[in-house]
Design a protein around this motif. Structure first.
Motif, PDB file in Angstrom:
ATOM      1  N   THR A  84       0.802  -1.222   0.008  1.00  0.00           N
ATOM      2  CA  THR A  84       0.002   0.050  -0.122  1.00  0.00           C
ATOM      3  C   THR A  84       0.976   1.283   0.106  1.00  0.00           C
ATOM      4  O   THR A  84       0.479   2.380  -0.496  1.00  0.00           O
ATOM      5  N   ARG A 114      -2.915  -3.608   5.551  1.00  0.00           N
ATOM      6  CA  ARG A 114      -4.320  -3.503   6.673  1.00  0.00           C
ATOM      7  C   ARG A 114      -4.991  -2.338   6.208  1.00  0.00           C
ATOM      8  O   ARG A 114      -6.027  -2.107   6.745  1.00  0.00           O
ATOM      9  N   LYS A 165      -4.127   3.762   2.016  1.00  0.00           N
ATOM     10  CA  LYS A 165      -2.983   4.355   1.951  1.00  0.00           C
ATOM     11  C   LYS A 165      -2.430   4.261   0.381  1.00  0.00           C
ATOM     12  O   LYS A 165      -1.607   5.159   0.235  1.00  0.00           O
ATOM     13  N   TYR A 194      14.052  -6.266  15.230  1.00  0.00           N
ATOM     14  CA  TYR A 194      14.179  -5.814  13.694  1.00  0.00           C
ATOM     15  C   TYR A 194      15.354  -6.719  13.112  1.00  0.00           C
ATOM     16  O   TYR A 194      15.168  -7.366  11.966  1.00  0.00           O
ATOM     17  N   ILE A 225      16.224   3.244   2.641  1.00  0.00           N
ATOM     18  CA  ILE A 225      15.352   3.629   1.489  1.00  0.00           C
ATOM     19  C   ILE A 225      14.356   4.631   2.284  1.00  0.00           C
ATOM     20  O   ILE A 225      13.786   4.515   3.236  1.00  0.00           O
ATOM     21  N   THR A 260      11.233   6.105   2.773  1.00  0.00           N
ATOM     22  CA  THR A 260       9.812   5.536   2.789  1.00  0.00           C
ATOM     23  C   THR A 260       9.153   6.188   4.241  1.00  0.00           C
ATOM     24  O   THR A 260       9.804   6.341   4.998  1.00  0.00           O
TER      25      THR A 260
END
Ligand SMILES: NC(=O)c1ccc[n+]([C@@H]2O[C@H](COP(=O)([O-])OP(=O)(O)OC[C@H]3O[C@@H](n4cnc5c(N)ncnc54)[C@H](OP(=O)(O)O)[C@@H]3O)[C@@H](O)[C@H]2O)c1
Length: 249
Positions: free
Chosen positions: A10, A33, A37, A145, A178, A180
């Motif tokens: 999304t 979800r 978006k 992570y 990156i 985002t």
């Protein structure tokens, strides 16, 4: 024309990758979800785009979505959906850690297995994991992570040995930073930060070439290569150097 199912498509890398394939005329499905978006008007612009509102942690929903999309073909599944810590707080958060492991590892397995069933039958197909350079070492302030992305690197290293026996290609992508919505939350410096458009183009090229492992940008690949090979006592010493003392936080 090929058919691509991209989880977490999304926003960010997932959507940019979807857009590149849509522009080439391929069939693409994205899931997330929050479908709101997605950029405005994309459903009207790309008639071959399918969307599924779901969480990758919902095994059944993802299974049904991939099988629904595959009725008209399935060539590549990209397990891209992922979440991170954002802040580099040294004290680990229990719920955030579980959510990261669940989304990034279990969510990837949930995406791969319905596809593997289909690909095994056809003896053809490609699974792609969007891991991270953070998976090569245990980074400070990013425990879950790093662990989740390390798990994906190892999972796919094994798959890349096993699954070609059934005609299935396996690709692991390890991007550096990156630009985002995910990295916008970061409160630390991001060396060699790359635009989302450029990052997605590089990822697409690696997927199209069926690379087994693609780590980029090269500067980040080199740094991670060196950090991974350091004696661990030296790694700990180097990584602690620039950090403030958070022990009282
Ligand atoms: N950006 C970077 O620097 C970087 C570097 C290395 C690796 N990566 C990896 O690249 C992937 C994409 O990251 P990004 O930077 O593009 O992040 P992003 O802009 O935050 O996008 C993440 C995408 O994942 C979806 N998502 C998150 N949790 C989900 C869930 N439970 N179920 C379904 N979809 C979910 C989000 O959609 P919804 O919110 O609609 O669910 C969104 O579409 C992640 O796996 C990330 O770890 C990113």
């Amino acid at each position: 024309m090929k058919s691509y199912f991209i989880t977490g498509g999304t926003t960010g890398i997932g959507w940019e990758l979807a857009r590149l394939y849509l522009e080439e005329g391929h069939r693409v499905a994205v899931c997330g979800r929050n479908l709101e978006k997605l950029p405005n008007g994309v459903k009207e612009k790309y008639s071959q785009l399918m969307t599924y509102q779901l969480s990758v942690t919902d095994e059944l929903a993802l299974d049904l979505a991939i099988k629904d999309f595959a009725k008209d073909g399935l060539d590549v599944v990209v397990a891209n959906a992922g979440i991170s810590h954002g802040s580099k707080d040294r004290w680990p958060d229990r719920e955030a850690s579980k959510a990261i492991i669940n989304t990034n590892i279990v969510g990837t397995i949930n995406a791969f297995f319905p596809a593997l069933e289909i690909f095994k039958e056809k003896r053809k197909g490609q699974i792609v994991a969007i891991a991270s350079v953070a998976g090569f070492v245990g980074l400070p302030g990013a425990s879950a992570y790093s662990a989740s992305k390390g798990a994906l690197i190892h999972l796919c290293e094994s798959y890349a040995l096993d699954l070609p026996n059934w005609g299935i290609d396996v690709t692991t992508i390890c991007p550096g930073f990156i630009d985002t919505p995910l990295t916008k939350k970061n409160d630390h410096s991001m060396p060699f930060l790359m635009s989302c458009e450029k990052g997605a183009q590089k990822i697409k090229k690696a997927i199209d070439k069926k690379k087994v492992l693609y780590v980029f940008p090269w500067q980040m690949a080199l740094v991670m290569h060196l950090l991974r090979r350091l004696p661990r006592f030296l790694y700990r010493r180097i990584m602690k150097l620039p950090m403030a003392d958070y022990s009282n936080k």
